[in-house]
Design a protein around this motif. Structure first.
Motif, PDB file in Angstrom:
ATOM      1  N   SER A   1      23.800  16.924   6.024  1.00 26.50           N
ATOM      2  CA  SER A   1      22.466  17.411   6.036  1.00 26.50           C
ATOM      3  C   SER A   1      21.883  16.337   5.148  1.00 26.50           C
ATOM      4  O   SER A   1      20.371  16.516   5.204  1.00 26.50           O
ATOM      5  N   GLU A   2      22.211  15.923   4.490  1.00 26.97           N
ATOM      6  CA  GLU A   2      21.187  14.690   3.724  1.00 26.97           C
ATOM      7  C   GLU A   2      20.746  14.008   4.416  1.00 26.97           C
ATOM      8  O   GLU A   2      21.413  12.969   5.891  1.00 26.97           O
ATOM      9  N   ASN A   3      19.192  13.275   4.140  1.00 28.34           N
ATOM     10  CA  ASN A   3      18.633  12.196   4.618  1.00 28.34           C
ATOM     11  C   ASN A   3      17.416  11.547   4.728  1.00 28.34           C
ATOM     12  O   ASN A   3      16.590  10.793   4.021  1.00 28.34           O
ATOM     13  N   CYS A   4      18.493  10.846   3.228  1.00 26.06           N
ATOM     14  CA  CYS A   4      17.601  10.286   2.429  1.00 26.06           C
ATOM     15  C   CYS A   4      17.333   8.495   2.391  1.00 26.06           C
ATOM     16  O   CYS A   4      18.427   7.480   3.418  1.00 26.06           O
ATOM     17  N   LYS A   5      16.239   7.793   2.647  1.00 23.92           N
ATOM     18  CA  LYS A   5      16.121   7.078   3.317  1.00 23.92           C
ATOM     19  C   LYS A   5      15.858   5.618   2.515  1.00 23.92           C
ATOM     20  O   LYS A   5      16.053   4.204   2.210  1.00 23.92           O
ATOM     21  N   GLY A   6      16.790   6.020   0.928  1.00 24.32           N
ATOM     22  CA  GLY A   6      16.424   4.618  -0.064  1.00 24.32           C
ATOM     23  C   GLY A   6      15.667   4.562  -0.962  1.00 24.32           C
ATOM     24  O   GLY A   6      14.583   4.686  -0.563  1.00 24.32           O
ATOM     25  N   CYS A   7      16.338   3.961  -1.995  1.00 19.28           N
ATOM     26  CA  CYS A   7      15.211   4.161  -3.533  1.00 19.28           C
ATOM     27  C   CYS A   7      14.113   3.671  -3.007  1.00 19.28           C
ATOM     28  O   CYS A   7      12.797   3.633  -3.529  1.00 19.28           O
ATOM     29  N   ARG A   8      14.542   2.059  -2.012  1.00 17.44           N
ATOM     30  CA  ARG A   8      12.195   0.943  -1.553  1.00 17.44           C
ATOM     31  C   ARG A   8      11.854   1.964  -1.092  1.00 17.44           C
ATOM     32  O   ARG A   8      10.740   1.892  -1.393  1.00 17.44           O
ATOM     33  N   ASN A   9      12.456   3.073  -0.957  1.00 17.59           N
ATOM     34  CA  ASN A   9      11.613   3.809   0.764  1.00 17.59           C
ATOM     35  C   ASN A   9      11.323   5.150   0.256  1.00 17.59           C
ATOM     36  O   ASN A   9      10.170   5.699   0.239  1.00 17.59           O
ATOM     37  N   GLU A  10      11.867   5.996  -1.210  1.00 16.51           N
ATOM     38  CA  GLU A  10      11.549   7.043  -1.601  1.00 16.51           C
ATOM     39  C   GLU A  10      11.988   7.721  -2.691  1.00 16.51           C
ATOM     40  O   GLU A  10      13.288   6.559  -3.166  1.00 16.51           O
ATOM     41  N   GLN A  11      12.063   7.546  -3.556  1.00 24.22           N
ATOM     42  CA  GLN A  11      12.258   8.505  -4.765  1.00 24.22           C
ATOM     43  C   GLN A  11      13.750   9.033  -4.890  1.00 24.22           C
ATOM     44  O   GLN A  11      13.987   9.800  -3.530  1.00 24.22           O
ATOM     45  N   CYS A  12      14.946   8.547  -5.671  1.00 26.89           N
ATOM     46  CA  CYS A  12      15.981   8.970  -5.119  1.00 26.89           C
ATOM     47  C   CYS A  12      16.183  10.488  -5.132  1.00 26.89           C
ATOM     48  O   CYS A  12      15.766  11.106  -6.027  1.00 26.89           O
ATOM     49  N   ARG A  13      16.822  10.703  -4.657  1.00 24.87           N
ATOM     50  CA  ARG A  13      17.164  11.941  -4.791  1.00 24.87           C
ATOM     51  C   ARG A  13      18.043  12.742  -5.256  1.00 24.87           C
ATOM     52  O   ARG A  13      18.416  13.575  -5.087  1.00 24.87           O
ATOM     53  N   LEU A  14      19.630  11.916  -5.951  1.00 26.40           N
ATOM     54  CA  LEU A  14      20.592  11.444  -6.312  1.00 26.40           C
ATOM     55  C   LEU A  14      19.795  12.094  -7.357  1.00 26.40           C
ATOM     56  O   LEU A  14      19.972  12.890  -8.843  1.00 26.40           O
ATOM     57  N   PHE A  15      18.871  11.306  -8.802  1.00 18.23           N
ATOM     58  CA  PHE A  15      19.551  11.492 -10.076  1.00 18.23           C
ATOM     59  C   PHE A  15      17.075  10.450 -10.239  1.00 18.23           C
ATOM     60  O   PHE A  15      16.663  10.353  -9.797  1.00 18.23           O
ATOM     61  N   LYS A  16      17.032  12.414  -9.245  1.00 15.33           N
ATOM     62  CA  LYS A  16      16.045  12.544  -9.820  1.00 15.33           C
ATOM     63  C   LYS A  16      14.511  12.290 -11.028  1.00 15.33           C
ATOM     64  O   LYS A  16      13.674  12.167 -10.972  1.00 15.33           O
ATOM     65  N   ASP A  17      15.556  12.077 -12.018  1.00  8.88           N
ATOM     66  CA  ASP A  17      15.006  11.902 -13.453  1.00  8.88           C
ATOM     67  C   ASP A  17      15.214   9.931 -12.958  1.00  8.88           C
ATOM     68  O   ASP A  17      14.621   9.163 -13.847  1.00  8.88           O
ATOM     69  N   CYS A  18      15.425   8.969 -12.431  1.00  7.45           N
ATOM     70  CA  CYS A  18      16.131   7.879 -12.368  1.00  7.45           C
ATOM     71  C   CYS A  18      14.334   7.167 -12.548  1.00  7.45           C
ATOM     72  O   CYS A  18      13.466   6.937 -12.149  1.00  7.45           O
ATOM     73  N   GLY A  19      14.556   5.976 -13.863  1.00  7.40           N
ATOM     74  CA  GLY A  19      13.427   5.592 -14.308  1.00  7.40           C
ATOM     75  C   GLY A  19      13.324   3.925 -13.663  1.00  7.40           C
ATOM     76  O   GLY A  19      12.274   3.446 -14.045  1.00  7.40           O
ATOM     77  N   VAL A  20      14.604   3.896 -12.518  1.00  3.48           N
ATOM     78  CA  VAL A  20      14.077   2.361 -12.555  1.00  3.48           C
ATOM     79  C   VAL A  20      13.552   1.695 -11.529  1.00  3.48           C
ATOM     80  O   VAL A  20      12.544   1.080 -11.095  1.00  3.48           O
ATOM     81  N   ARG A  21      12.969   2.574  -9.983  1.00  2.00           N
ATOM     82  CA  ARG A  21      12.321   2.581  -8.835  1.00  2.00           C
ATOM     83  C   ARG A  21      10.594   2.284  -9.736  1.00  2.00           C
ATOM     84  O   ARG A  21      10.234   1.042  -9.401  1.00  2.00           O
ATOM     85  N   SER A  22       9.878   3.132 -10.313  1.00  2.00           N
ATOM     86  CA  SER A  22       8.585   2.892 -11.070  1.00  2.00           C
ATOM     87  C   SER A  22       9.099   1.487 -11.393  1.00  2.00           C
ATOM     88  O   SER A  22       7.884   1.078 -11.736  1.00  2.00           O
ATOM     89  N   CYS A  23       9.846   1.389 -12.769  1.00  2.00           N
ATOM     90  CA  CYS A  23       9.880  -0.097 -13.702  1.00  2.00           C
ATOM     91  C   CYS A  23       9.892  -0.778 -12.467  1.00  2.00           C
ATOM     92  O   CYS A  23       8.844  -1.722 -12.131  1.00  2.00           O
ATOM     93  N   HIS A  24      10.702  -0.714 -11.192  1.00  2.00           N
ATOM     94  CA  HIS A  24      10.934  -2.268 -10.661  1.00  2.00           C
ATOM     95  C   HIS A  24       9.341  -2.230  -9.415  1.00  2.00           C
ATOM     96  O   HIS A  24       9.107  -3.687  -9.722  1.00  2.00           O
ATOM     97  N   GLN A  25       9.005  -0.748  -9.255  1.00  2.00           N
ATOM     98  CA  GLN A  25       7.102  -1.096  -8.318  1.00  2.00           C
ATOM     99  C   GLN A  25       6.454  -1.787  -9.978  1.00  2.00           C
ATOM    100  O   GLN A  25       5.709  -2.489  -9.434  1.00  2.00           O
ATOM    101  N   GLU A  26       5.950  -1.324 -10.736  1.00  2.00           N
ATOM    102  CA  GLU A  26       5.507  -1.794 -11.806  1.00  2.00           C
ATOM    103  C   GLU A  26       5.638  -3.538 -12.352  1.00  2.00           C
ATOM    104  O   GLU A  26       4.660  -4.248 -12.209  1.00  2.00           O
ATOM    105  N   LYS A  27       6.983  -3.940 -12.431  1.00  2.00           N
ATOM    106  CA  LYS A  27       6.784  -4.766 -12.656  1.00  2.00           C
ATOM    107  C   LYS A  27       6.592  -5.449 -11.382  1.00  2.00           C
ATOM    108  O   LYS A  27       6.717  -6.958 -11.506  1.00  2.00           O
TER     109      LYS A  27
END
Length: 151
Positions: free
Chosen positions: A73-99
């Motif tokens: 049933s899981e259907n994550c499209k990957g961290c570059r396409n959406e917020q990580c579904r496993l690590f909901k508090d992950c700070g990497v995606r927003s940081c990499h986008q900002e930088k």
């Protein structure tokens, strides 16, 4: 410049999104779907086999089926396409986008405390990024393409 194929596979943190059980196009989901298809109505047979074979392992089939249903049933499209579904508090995606960087090792602040990872994942994150930095992203990707994510 990093290829789109590598970016589609590897998250900014260095983990392989495609190897995650939650990824829509990942092997775990794909094989789980095949297994679910092959087992189709096995519920009925599990009950019969429990009695016929006298093996209590078949009592656990509903739990196995529930896990298999979860994997399919899981259907994550990957961290570059959406917020990580496993690590909901992950700070990497927003940081990499900002930088505007592709991977954490490219940041002058690496390693930092912005990931919000637990101790184990933080250690893995540092190790992966050090390997990417040393080997180069293409070589790292090639070496890890066939290796399981959950070691």
């Amino acid at each position: 410049m990093v290829s789109e194929q590598i970016k589609a596979s590897l998250a900014p943190c260095g983990l392989s999104c495609e190897k995650c059980f939650a990824h829509v196009d990942g092997d775990i989901r794909r094989y789980s779907l095949k297994l679910k298809e092959k087992l189709r109505n096995f519920d009925i047979y599990a009950k019969k086999f429990e009695t016929l074979l006298g093996d209590p392992i078949f009592k656990k089939y509903p739990d196995f089926k529930e896990m298999l249903d979860y994997f399919t049933s899981e259907n994550c499209k990957g961290c570059r396409n959406e917020q990580c579904r496993l690590f909901k508090d992950c700070g990497v995606r927003s940081c990499h986008q900002e930088k505007q960087i592709d991977f954490c090792f490219q940041c002058e602040e690496f390693p930092c405390d912005k990931t919000n990872f637990d101790k184990h994942l933080y250690k893995t994150w540092v190790m992966l990024n050090e390997k990417i930095k040393k080997a180069g992203i293409e070589q790292f990707y090639e070496k890890t393409r066939t290796r399981p994510r959950y070691l």
